[in-house]
Design an enzyme around this catalytic site. Structure first.
Site, short mmCIF file in Angstrom:
data_model
loop_
_atom_site.label_atom_id
_atom_site.label_comp_id
_atom_site.label_asym_id
_atom_site.label_seq_id
_atom_site.Cartn_x
_atom_site.Cartn_y
_atom_site.Cartn_z
N SER A 7 61.71 -1.94 -17.03
CA SER A 7 62.46 -1.23 -16.00
C SER A 7 62.98 0.10 -16.55
O SER A 7 63.74 0.13 -17.52
CB SER A 7 63.64 -2.08 -15.52
N HIS A 32 58.55 -0.64 -13.84
CA HIS A 32 59.38 -1.02 -12.70
C HIS A 32 60.36 0.13 -12.44
O HIS A 32 61.06 0.58 -13.35
CB HIS A 32 60.12 -2.31 -13.05
N ASP A 34 63.48 1.36 -10.11
CA ASP A 34 64.54 0.92 -9.20
C ASP A 34 65.06 2.08 -8.37
O ASP A 34 65.49 3.10 -8.92
CB ASP A 34 65.69 0.34 -10.02
N MET A 36 67.91 3.07 -5.57
CA MET A 36 69.18 2.59 -4.98
C MET A 36 69.80 3.69 -4.14
O MET A 36 69.74 4.86 -4.53
CB MET A 36 70.15 2.21 -6.11
N HIS A 65 60.85 -0.73 -6.62
CA HIS A 65 61.77 -1.71 -6.02
C HIS A 65 62.82 -0.96 -5.21
O HIS A 65 63.71 -0.32 -5.77
CB HIS A 65 62.39 -2.51 -7.19
N MET A 67 66.00 -0.67 -3.20
CA MET A 67 67.28 -1.31 -2.88
C MET A 67 68.00 -0.35 -1.94
O MET A 67 68.98 0.31 -2.32
CB MET A 67 68.08 -1.56 -4.16
N MET A 138 65.24 -11.99 -7.25
CA MET A 138 66.27 -11.38 -8.10
C MET A 138 66.97 -12.47 -8.90
O MET A 138 67.40 -13.49 -8.35
CB MET A 138 67.32 -10.64 -7.24
N ASP A 176 63.44 -10.42 -11.74
CA ASP A 176 64.07 -9.16 -12.13
C ASP A 176 65.56 -9.38 -12.38
O ASP A 176 66.30 -9.78 -11.48
CB ASP A 176 63.87 -8.16 -10.97
C1 DX5 Z 1 68.86 -4.41 -10.98
C2 DX5 Z 1 67.48 -3.88 -11.08
C3 DX5 Z 1 66.73 -4.27 -12.30
C4 DX5 Z 1 67.33 -3.81 -13.61
C5 DX5 Z 1 67.08 -4.93 -14.58
O1 DX5 Z 1 69.33 -4.14 -9.70
O2 DX5 Z 1 66.71 -4.29 -9.98
O3 DX5 Z 1 65.37 -3.86 -12.23
O4 DX5 Z 1 66.77 -2.64 -14.12
O5 DX5 Z 1 67.73 -4.66 -15.77
P1 DX5 Z 1 67.99 -5.75 -16.88
O6 DX5 Z 1 66.63 -6.24 -17.36
O7 DX5 Z 1 68.74 -5.01 -17.92
O8 DX5 Z 1 68.77 -6.87 -16.25
ZN ZN Z 2 64.53 -3.91 -10.01
#
Ligand code: DX5
Ligand code: ZN
Length: 216
Positions: A7, A32, A34, A36, A65, A67, A138, A176
Site C-alpha cells: 500500500s 494498492h 488508497d 479517501m 481502493h 474510500m 477490510m 486490507d
Molecule cells: C486503510 C487502507 C489500507 C492501509 C493499510 O484504510 O485501506 O490500504 O494502507 O495499511 P496497513 O497495512 O499499515 O494497515
Molecule cells: Zn486500502
C-alpha cells in the site's frame, strides 16, 4: 500462491517514485492505492492525478481502493487515469448506484471490485458478486494505515470463499489492514489470495524476503 499489494499510503510521500522502484525491485507485482475523500472516511489521501502519475511510472497492476461517497461520480476519472482494478465500498451509495458503478467500471475495461467494512456483513455484497473481479474484506476500519489486524474478520473471508466457489470462482479475495508476516498466515488459510500490506511492508528491512514470505 498469494499476490502481495504494497500500500503506497505507507510510502514516503516526498519519495514516491523511489519507493515504487524499491518495491518493484523487491518483487512487487501489484500496488494498492488508497483514495479517501475526508467524508466516507475521516482522512484524505490520493486522487486521480496520483493514479495517473503512478500509471506513467509503472507497468505493474494498480489496485485502486476508493474510500469515497457516491463513487459513480468519479469512476470515469479513475479508469482513465489508469487503474487496473477499481474497488468501491458497498456502504458508499444506494444498491442501485453500486450496481451502476460496477457496470461503468467494466465498460471502461477496468476490473471492478466491491469492498466491505468490518461491521458490514458478507450478505450485503452477495447481489454484486457475479459482477466482481475482486472482493476486498477490510481487516481494519478504513481510513488509516498502521492499525491492528482484526482477526475476527476471518470467518467473513471463509464464508465469502464458500459463496464465491458457487457464484464466481475466478473472483479474487483481498484483505486490507494490519497484514504482516504473522497475520498474513491466517488470511491465506481462510482463502484470501491478495494481501495488501502497508506499514509492515514499507518498514520491512528486507522487502524481498517480506514479499516472498507473504506470497507463499
Ligand atoms: C486503510 C487502507 C489500507 C492501509 C493499510 O484504510 O485501506 O490500504 O494502507 O495499511 P496497513 O497495512 O499499515 O494497515
Ligand atoms: Zn486500502
Amino acid at each position: 500462491m498469494a499476490i502481495v499489494a504494497p500500500s503506497l499510503l505507507a510510502a514516503d510521500q516526498m519519495n514516491m517514485g523511489r519507493d515504487l522502484k524499491i518495491l518493484e525491485d523487491a518483487g512487487a507485482k501489484w500496488f494498492h492505492v488508497d483514495v479517501m475523500d475526508g467524508s466516507f472516511v475521516p482522512n484524505f489521501s490520493f486522487g486521480y492525478s496520483t493514479v495517473s502519475a503512478l500509471r506513467k511510472a509503472t507497468k505493474k497492476v494498480l489496485d485502486v481502493h476508493l474510500m469515497i461517497n457516491q463513487p459513480l461520480r468519479y469512476v470515469e476519472n479513475f479508469c482513465k487515469a489508469g487503474a487496473d482494478y477499481l474497488t468501491v465500498h458497498v456502504e458508499s451509495d444506494t444498491p442501485e448506484n453500486i450496481e451502476k458503478t460496477l457496470d461503468k467500471i467494466t465498460e471502461y475495461g477496468v476490473k471492478p471490485g466491491i469492498v466491505i467494512k468490518p461491521k458490514t456483513p458478507v450478505e450485503s455484497i452477495v447481489p454484486y458478486l457475479k459482477k466482481c473481479a475482486l472482493v476486498l474484506v477490510m481487516t481494519v476500519e478504513p481510513g488509516f494505515g498502521g492499525q491492528s489486524f482484526m482477526a475476527d474478520m476471518m470467518p467473513k473471508v471463509k464464508r465469502l470463499k464458500e459463496i464465491l466457489s458457487e457464484l464466481n470462482p475466478d473472483c479474487l479475495i483481498e484483505v486490507d489492514g494490519g497484514v504482516d508476516l504473522n497475520t498474513s498466515v491466517v488470511c491465506k488459510e481462510n482463502g484470501a489470495n491478495v494481501l495488501v500490506a502497508g506499514s509492515a511492508c514499507l518498514k520491512a528491512e528486507d522487502k524481498t524476503a517480506f514479499i516472498n514470505a507473504l506470497e507463499k
